[in-house]
Enzyme design. Structure first.
Site, PDB file in Angstrom:
ATOM      1  N   SER A 231       8.470  -6.544  60.433  1.00 44.73           N
ATOM      2  CA  SER A 231       9.728  -6.081  59.828  1.00 44.73           C
ATOM      3  C   SER A 231       9.413  -4.988  58.815  1.00 44.73           C
ATOM      4  O   SER A 231       8.317  -4.965  58.244  1.00 44.73           O
ATOM      5  CB  SER A 231      10.403  -7.234  59.091  1.00 44.73           C
ATOM      6  OG  SER A 231       9.651  -7.577  57.932  1.00 44.73           O
ATOM      7  N   ASP A 232      10.358  -4.084  58.608  1.00 43.70           N
ATOM      8  CA  ASP A 232      10.236  -3.252  57.415  1.00 43.70           C
ATOM      9  C   ASP A 232      10.334  -4.222  56.235  1.00 43.70           C
ATOM     10  O   ASP A 232      10.773  -5.367  56.384  1.00 43.70           O
ATOM     11  CB  ASP A 232      11.330  -2.167  57.374  1.00 43.70           C
ATOM     12  CG  ASP A 232      10.989  -1.079  56.355  1.00 43.70           C
ATOM     13  OD1 ASP A 232      10.058  -1.276  55.536  1.00 43.70           O
ATOM     14  OD2 ASP A 232      11.642  -0.023  56.361  1.00 43.70           O
ATOM     15  N   TRP A 233       9.947  -3.746  55.066  1.00 43.13           N
ATOM     16  CA  TRP A 233       9.821  -4.663  53.920  1.00 43.13           C
ATOM     17  C   TRP A 233      11.182  -5.239  53.501  1.00 43.13           C
ATOM     18  O   TRP A 233      11.987  -4.576  52.863  1.00 43.13           O
ATOM     19  CB  TRP A 233       9.112  -3.943  52.776  1.00 43.13           C
ATOM     20  CG  TRP A 233       7.623  -4.177  52.782  1.00 43.13           C
ATOM     21  CD1 TRP A 233       6.867  -4.590  51.722  1.00 43.13           C
ATOM     22  CD2 TRP A 233       6.699  -4.044  53.878  1.00 43.13           C
ATOM     23  NE1 TRP A 233       5.542  -4.726  52.102  1.00 43.13           N
ATOM     24  CE2 TRP A 233       5.417  -4.408  53.405  1.00 43.13           C
ATOM     25  CE3 TRP A 233       6.825  -3.695  55.215  1.00 43.13           C
ATOM     26  CZ2 TRP A 233       4.284  -4.407  54.216  1.00 43.13           C
ATOM     27  CZ3 TRP A 233       5.702  -3.681  56.030  1.00 43.13           C
ATOM     28  CH2 TRP A 233       4.455  -4.037  55.536  1.00 43.13           C
ATOM     29  N   GLY A 234      11.426  -6.445  53.931  1.00 38.63           N
ATOM     30  CA  GLY A 234      12.699  -7.083  53.599  1.00 38.63           C
ATOM     31  C   GLY A 234      13.743  -6.929  54.692  1.00 38.63           C
ATOM     32  O   GLY A 234      14.908  -7.245  54.484  1.00 38.63           O
ATOM     33  N   ALA A 235      13.341  -6.483  55.866  1.00 39.51           N
ATOM     34  CA  ALA A 235      14.324  -6.260  56.945  1.00 39.51           C
ATOM     35  C   ALA A 235      14.513  -7.521  57.785  1.00 39.51           C
ATOM     36  O   ALA A 235      14.482  -7.478  59.004  1.00 39.51           O
ATOM     37  CB  ALA A 235      13.871  -5.101  57.830  1.00 39.51           C
TER      38      ALA A 235
END
Ligand code: BGC
Length: 755
Positions: A231-235
């Site tokens: 995931s992108d950071w926090g996605a």
């Protein structure tokens, strides 16, 4: 480690350990399982150098990272149009990762430049999917040659910063395929990235991270991706749904909360444990690929990589204007350098890609080895206002010199990760300074440091314009080398510079939705729009000047007609007709003739960069397969080549086509059409069987059949309007126009045709 060994390890892991493996240990590390000998590995930003944090971690570039080398950013690198160069930069980044024990670098960043307003465009490559994909593939091949993985990001349709974590991109299937997916497709197929990072946003309402269609059906099943998706950071919205869709790794750590949800879902039967096993297998596969082949004794070679950053940027700089051949400058000319960025260049953007540069080489420092210049700062960029004192001083030294070189550009606050630009202008204090200097100095050159296009109200008043982009930590040296002719500029714009914001393809919708971005321009992105609409621009896609000249001749196609199962071989001769060595980017555009659907008037389908000595001539060859002619057909959900003629155009840029030839194409894929009562007669008559059945059944009414047939043959019948009406008339309507015609008879016709 072999597949069976990894599966064996997974078999020994508890459910909790497996769920834990599917998220980070902290900001940058994956989890270890010591009892089983699973080591913890690190990932780090990306994309144009290392942002490796030792202590305080964050994903916004707030806390310090280790000293590293800042290579030219994506916008600059793409302007090189040079695959070999990208591979070389990638190789250096891969070595740096080995030195720092980093398993995966978070890049390349491959989002399409849908609008020049996107705050993160400086990290991205191009408005064109082919250029994006090719550049990313080359960088990836370089990094991965050092046994370090890349993370191609941000997959998918993440083209604005506004509400980037929740925004839904409303985009149609064809546009996704032809533009946004295409940017990743070839790179994934060709370069086989170890990992892909899914973006924060939604597409048509669904989080990309929860989309099985994108993360599994297309990425893995169609394109053959075999690494892990992170995931992108926090996605992460719904961890369990994301895991099912194909998001293997959540980054950064979720504090155990989402791991627990995975465990619970397996226990209550809503998640098949095999899916958790599969994600673990993909993650472990990459972990061991890295750890088992560590390169020993690789050091971070700062000076060497700084030199490469300078060499790379020199290939990226785009010469936009050179009136009266003001450039290159002779060292004995009295030159004034003006503008803060001559002393402290703007060479990178803000946010997660921000590098703690080991050293920065400014133009003022670099010029010391070449010539003597005077210098005035001209402006301060921390406040958006004119500094009279600095401005006056700059005007004074410009007046006294023979030539003024102004180092202008966008300040950090004008473009960054996290927010989009509001307009395309340089700060007013810079535009005014340039104009004031032009009044006292007719030989003025502007060097630009910016991550995406700016307007240039002073374009006609200056003699030279040099686009340096955000050129990395050695930008000053590269700029000076171009200004003084030690390097012949060979960069070409990988994006269009519009005349004004209002001209951009998505002007009406970009950044306007509350939590939705409507991709109303469809496939008409960048030059696809400007060239199709004949919209005047400031500088077109593919544009860039050189200190030498090139002549094109002898365009050859190895056939004049072909089917979409064949490959077209194209070659063209290019000669350096000037007096110094230089590099040229040969661009091949394909332009469909008459089309059934709306298509861009031309699209770049191949390119190559070559170097030529004065007087030297080379034949440059390309191959074009079906894909170069195809569009994404939403009836068959596949690529489709229309039969007809296509122009093969060789251009210096999207607007300057120098030489062209035509190929007749026969598309072999047949689309089986289903006809119904609302099918128009003209459409039915275009189908061979339709025409036969219809004519036969209409035998009782000679006139209608005759008219329809005549119209199908595109002959002018007595009454043109009648023909047009008949052509566009739905079958159901014949009941009212043809005496004796019934609905049942029409249904019989349809049944026979659809059979
Ligand atoms: C960015 C990514 C980056 C990640 C880690 C996110 O905010 O969108 O590009 O890799 O942070 O820093």
């Amino acid at each position: 480690m072999r597949k069976e060994e990894i599966q064996n390890l997974i078999a020994q892991m508890t459910l909790e350990e497996k769920a834990g493996m599917c998220s980070g240990a902290n900001f940058w590390q994956l989890k270890s399982v010591e009892r089983l000998g699973i080591p913890s590995v690190k990932v780090t930003d990306g994309p144009h150098g290392l942002r490796a944090q030792d202590e305080q971690a964050d994903h916004l570039g707030i806390n310090k990272s280790i000293k590293a080398v800042c290579f030219p950013t994506g916008c600059a690198l793409a302007s090189s149009f040079d695959r070999k160069l990208l591979k070389k930069v990638g190789t250096a980044i891969g070595q740096e990762c080995q030195a720092e024990d980093i398993s995966v670098i978070l890049g390349p960043a491959m989002n399409i430049k849908r609008s020049p307003l996107c705050g993160r465009n400086f990290e991205y490559y191009s408005e064109d999917p082919l250029v994006t994909s090719e550049m990313a593939a080359a960088l990836t091949e370089g990094v991965q040659s050092q046994n370090v993985g890349v993370s191609m990001k941000h997959f998918l349709a993440n083209n604005q910063e506004k509400r980037r974590m929740t925004n839904s991109s409303k985009v149609d299937e064809r546009t996704l395929r032809e533009i946004y997916l295409a940017a990743f497709e070839e790179a994934v197929k060709q370069a086989k990235p170890w990992t892909v990072m899914n973006s924060y946003n939604r597409i048509n309402g669904t989080y990309v991270g929860e989309s099985k269609e994108y993360l599994t059906d297309i990425l893995r099943d169609e394109w053959g991706f075999d690494g892990y998706v992170m995931s992108d950071w926090g996605a992460v919205n719904d961890r369990v749904e994301a895991l099912k869709a194909g998001m293997d790794l959540e980054m950064p750590a979720s504090g155990g909360i989402n791991d627990a949800l995975i465990v619970k879902a397996v226990q209550d039967g809503s998640l098949d444990e095999k899916i958790v096993d599969q994600a673990c297998e993909r993650i472990l596969n990459i972990i061991f690929r890295f750890t088992e082949n560590r390169k020993q004794g690789v050091a971070f070679e700062y000076q060497k990589d700084h030199e490469l950053a300078a060499e790379a940027e020199a290939e990226c700089i785009v010469l936009l204007k050179n009136e009266d051949e003001i450039l290159p400058l002779a060292p004995d000319k009295k030159v004034a350098f003006i503008g803060k960025y001559a002393e402290t260049p703007r060479y990178q953007g803000g946010g997660s890609s921000h590098i703690n540069s080991w050293k920065v080489e400014s133009a003022l420092e670099a010029i010391k080895n070449i010539a003597e210049v005077t210098y005035a700062k001209g402006f301060d960029d921390d406040v958006d206002e004119i500094n009279e004192e600095l401005q006056n001083e700059a005007v004074c030294i410009a007046k006294e010199a023979e030539i003024a070189v102004i180092f202008a550009g966008l300040p950090d606050s004008f473009e960054s990760e996290g927010y989009d630009r509001k307009h395309l202008d340089l700060p007013t204090y810079q535009n005014i300074l340039i104009e004031k200097i032009c009044k006292v100095q007719k030989n003025t050159i502007v060097v630009l440091h910016n991550g995406s296009p700016v307007t240039m109200p002073w374009k006609d008043q200056v003699k030279g314009i040099v686009e340096a982009y955000l050129g990395g930590q050695a930008v000053g040296r590269s700029v000076v080398n171009v200004l003084y002719g030690n390097v012949n500029p060979s960069g070409r714009l990988a994006e269009t510079f519009p005349l004004q914001l209002e001209d951009t393809p998505c002007y009406l919708t970009y950044g306007k939705g509350v939590d939705e971005a409507v991709y109303s321009e469809g496939v008409f992105v960048g030059y696809r729009y400007y060239t199709s609409k004949k919209q005047e621009v400031l500088f077109p896609f593919g544009y860039g000047l050189s200190y030498t000249t090139f002549a094109y001749s002898n365009l050859k196609l190895d056939r004049i007609q072909m089917t979409d199962e064949e490959i077209l071989k194209v070659s063209v001769d290019v000669e350096n007709t000037g007096s110094c060595a230089g590099k040229e980017v040969i661009q091949i555009y394909v332009a469909p003739g008459e089309t059934e659907i709306a298509r861009p008037i031309k699209e770049l389908k191949a390119f190559d960069k070559i170097e030529l000595m004065p007087g030297e001539k080379k034949t440059v060859a390309f191959e074009l397969d079906a894909r170069a002619f195809a569009y994404w057909n939403t009836e068959i959900h596949d690529w489709y080549v229309e039969s007809g003629s296509y122009e093969i155009q060789v251009g210096k840029n999207a607007e300057a086509i120098l030489i062209k030839s035509v190929i007749q194409m026969e598309g072999t894929k047949k689309i089986k059409k289903e006809f119904n009562l609302n099918t128009c007669i003209g459409e039915l008559m275009q189908d061979e069987k339709g025409k036969a059945v219809f004519s036969q059944m209409m035998g009782g009414n000679q006139q209608a059949a005759k008219m329809a047939e005549a119209n199908q043959d595109k002959e002018v019948i007595t009454d043109k309007m009648m023909a047009a009406m008949l052509n566009d008339m739905p079958l159901r309507q014949l009941v009212s126009f043809v005496p004796g015609m019934t609905r049942e008879a029409l249904e019989q016709i349809l049944a026979a045709v659809n059979e």
